[in-house]
Scaffold this active site. Structure first.
Site, short mmCIF file in Angstrom:
data_model
loop_
_atom_site.label_atom_id
_atom_site.label_comp_id
_atom_site.label_asym_id
_atom_site.label_seq_id
_atom_site.Cartn_x
_atom_site.Cartn_y
_atom_site.Cartn_z
N LYS A 169 3.64 -14.53 2.24
CA LYS A 169 4.06 -15.18 0.99
C LYS A 169 5.58 -15.22 1.02
O LYS A 169 6.27 -14.78 0.09
CB LYS A 169 3.51 -14.39 -0.21
CG LYS A 169 3.71 -15.03 -1.57
CD LYS A 169 2.73 -16.15 -1.87
CE LYS A 169 3.09 -16.84 -3.18
NZ LYS A 169 2.20 -17.99 -3.47
N ASP A 183 -6.38 -6.85 3.12
CA ASP A 183 -7.46 -6.22 2.36
C ASP A 183 -8.26 -7.29 1.61
O ASP A 183 -9.49 -7.35 1.68
CB ASP A 183 -6.86 -5.21 1.37
CG ASP A 183 -7.93 -4.58 0.48
OD1 ASP A 183 -9.02 -4.30 0.99
OD2 ASP A 183 -7.66 -4.39 -0.72
N ASP A 190 -2.03 -18.05 -0.36
CA ASP A 190 -2.91 -18.76 -1.30
C ASP A 190 -3.51 -20.00 -0.63
O ASP A 190 -4.70 -20.29 -0.79
CB ASP A 190 -2.20 -19.10 -2.62
CG ASP A 190 -0.73 -19.46 -2.44
OD1 ASP A 190 -0.21 -19.38 -1.32
OD2 ASP A 190 -0.09 -19.83 -3.45
N TYR A 223 0.81 -1.22 0.00
CA TYR A 223 0.00 0.00 0.00
C TYR A 223 0.85 1.27 0.00
O TYR A 223 0.31 2.35 -0.22
CB TYR A 223 -0.96 0.00 1.19
CG TYR A 223 -2.30 -0.60 0.84
CD1 TYR A 223 -2.39 -1.93 0.46
CD2 TYR A 223 -3.47 0.16 0.87
CE1 TYR A 223 -3.60 -2.49 0.14
CE2 TYR A 223 -4.69 -0.41 0.54
CZ TYR A 223 -4.75 -1.72 0.18
OH TYR A 223 -5.95 -2.28 -0.15
N ASP A 253 -12.32 -9.18 2.72
CA ASP A 253 -13.53 -9.30 1.89
C ASP A 253 -13.98 -10.76 1.84
O ASP A 253 -15.17 -11.06 1.83
CB ASP A 253 -13.29 -8.78 0.46
CG ASP A 253 -13.56 -7.28 0.33
OD1 ASP A 253 -13.28 -6.55 1.29
OD2 ASP A 253 -14.04 -6.85 -0.74
MG MG Z 1 -10.94 -3.62 0.77
#
Ligand code: MG
Ligand code: NAI
Length: 344
Positions: A180, A238, A214, A128, A242
């Site tokens: 990762k 992020d 993953d 980010y 979701d």
């Molecule tokens: Mg988001």
């Protein structure tokens, strides 16, 4: 409880964009039914900030939060590709809101039941920081796109300690660090290393394991109950938050909070949902649950619990649900049903 005894707490209210003003109005209604614990200073941001003051993050809005150290925020639209930088990201940076807490708890029967997970996301670093540029090749000025991320040992240890402290305070048993580090050996390897170091201080109190992102995404679909808390770098957090929202009925059910040393900002995980904005059909539960987190943050623990229970009863006893949950209620009809529950 006599709600008029509550001394009002100053807080900034940002209606935001798209469905923001709708879910904010619904949330303010239920807070009013709880005795209006907050004294709002209403300020714009996002596209609404551009429209009102020519700035997606106006100085007055920043100053309002600086003074109050507390805000409830509707979603802010960020243009895709070109255009201004995310006001959400800028807000996190302005107040060093390093700790993002995103719980996912089943409230309605759905594809999955009895989900009770908390995702902690590092909120300031990782990809980010978006240090991005293009490299020209031949006549194409944008032939190659480059982005770099950054994690610091200090920031990674800080978020890990925040996660472990959250676990202790909230009776959680296990933290899974998501990374990762097989590919991004430096960027996410350092994050993992820092978490392992911090975990030693909590040995015997909170367990820690780790998983590659993953594999974690797949496990969250196959067997989400194996997890308790997830500790994630910024981008993975992020994405996976979701996914967690999807486990409990969608983005209408997912609250979030951002903590730093200088302020705390409460919001929904979802965005401004332009596809349903202005129709009065958005599910306000995410922001209402964020408001419950805000109440708990200012030690109005009883009010927070009353709000959560009222939402649960409205959904499951009164059968009032918004369209994303296959119900018929509008945003404000749902809010009024929660208010009725709070007043009984
Ligand atoms: Mg988001
Ligand atoms: P989104 O979260 O706004 O919407 C994704 C899907 O979920 C849409 O189909 C939407 O209708 C549905 N949805 C979201 N919230 C809902 C609710 N409360 N009730 C019922 N359905 C709901 O994500 P999208 O479309 O990717 O982003 C739209 C804008 O929001 C973008 O500009 C993005 O940058 C911004 N955004 C802002 C965030 C924030 O302010 N914290 C977070 C995420 C996105």
């Amino acid at each position: 409880m006599n709600s008029s005894c509550i001394e009002k707490i100053p807080a900034t209210l940002i209606p935001g964009d798209g469905i923001g003003p709708e879910v904010v109005e619904a949330t303010v209604r239920v807070l009013d039914a709880l005795g209006s614990p907050f004294e709002w200073d209403i300020q714009p941001a996002g596209m609404a900030g551009v429209k009102a003051l020519g700035d997606p993050l106006p100085a007055v809005t920043i100053e309002s939060i600086r003074q109050r150290k507390l805000a409830l925020k509707g979603p802010l639209t960020t243009p895709v590709g070109e255009g201004f930088r995310s006001s959400n990201v800028r807000l996190r940076e302005a107040f060093e809101l390093f700790g993002n807490v995103r719980p996912a708890k089943s409230l309605v029967p759905g594809r999955y039941e009895d989900i009770d997970l908390v995702l902690i996301r590092e909120n300031l670093a990782g990809f980010y920081v978006a240090n991005e540029y293009y490299i020209q090749v031949g006549n194409d000025p944008r032939a190659v796109a480059v982005s770099s991320g950054m994690n610091t040992r200090e920031g990674s240890e800080r978020i890990a300690r925040f996660a472990f402290e959250y676990a202790i305070k909230n009776g959680r048993k296990k933290i899974t660090v998501v990374h990762k580090a097989n590919i991004l050996k430096a960027l996410t390897g350092l994050f993992l290393e820092a978490a392992r170091d911090v975990a030693k201080e909590y040995e015997g109190r909170v367990e820690m394991d780790d998983m590659i992102v993953d594999a974690c995404a797949m496990q969250l679909v196959l067997n989400p109950w194996r997890f308790d808390m997830l500790l994630c770098t910024n981008l993975f957090g992020d994405i996976l938050s979701d996914q967690l929202a999807g486990l409990v009925g969608g983005l209408g059910m997912a609250p979030g909070s951002n903590f730093g040393n200088d302020a705390a900002i409460f919001e929904a995980v979802h965005g401004s949902a332009p596809d349903i904005a202005g129709k009065g059909v958005a599910n306000p539960i995410s922001l209402m649950l964020a408001a419950a987190m805000m109440l708990a943050h200012v030690n109005l623990v009883e009010e927070a619990e009353r709000l959560r229970v009222a939402i649960d009863q409205t959904l499951n006893i009164d059968g009032v649900q918004t369209r994303d949950l296959k119900g018929q209620a509008s945003t404000l009809e749902f809010a009024d049903a929660v208010c009725a529950r709070l007043r009984t």
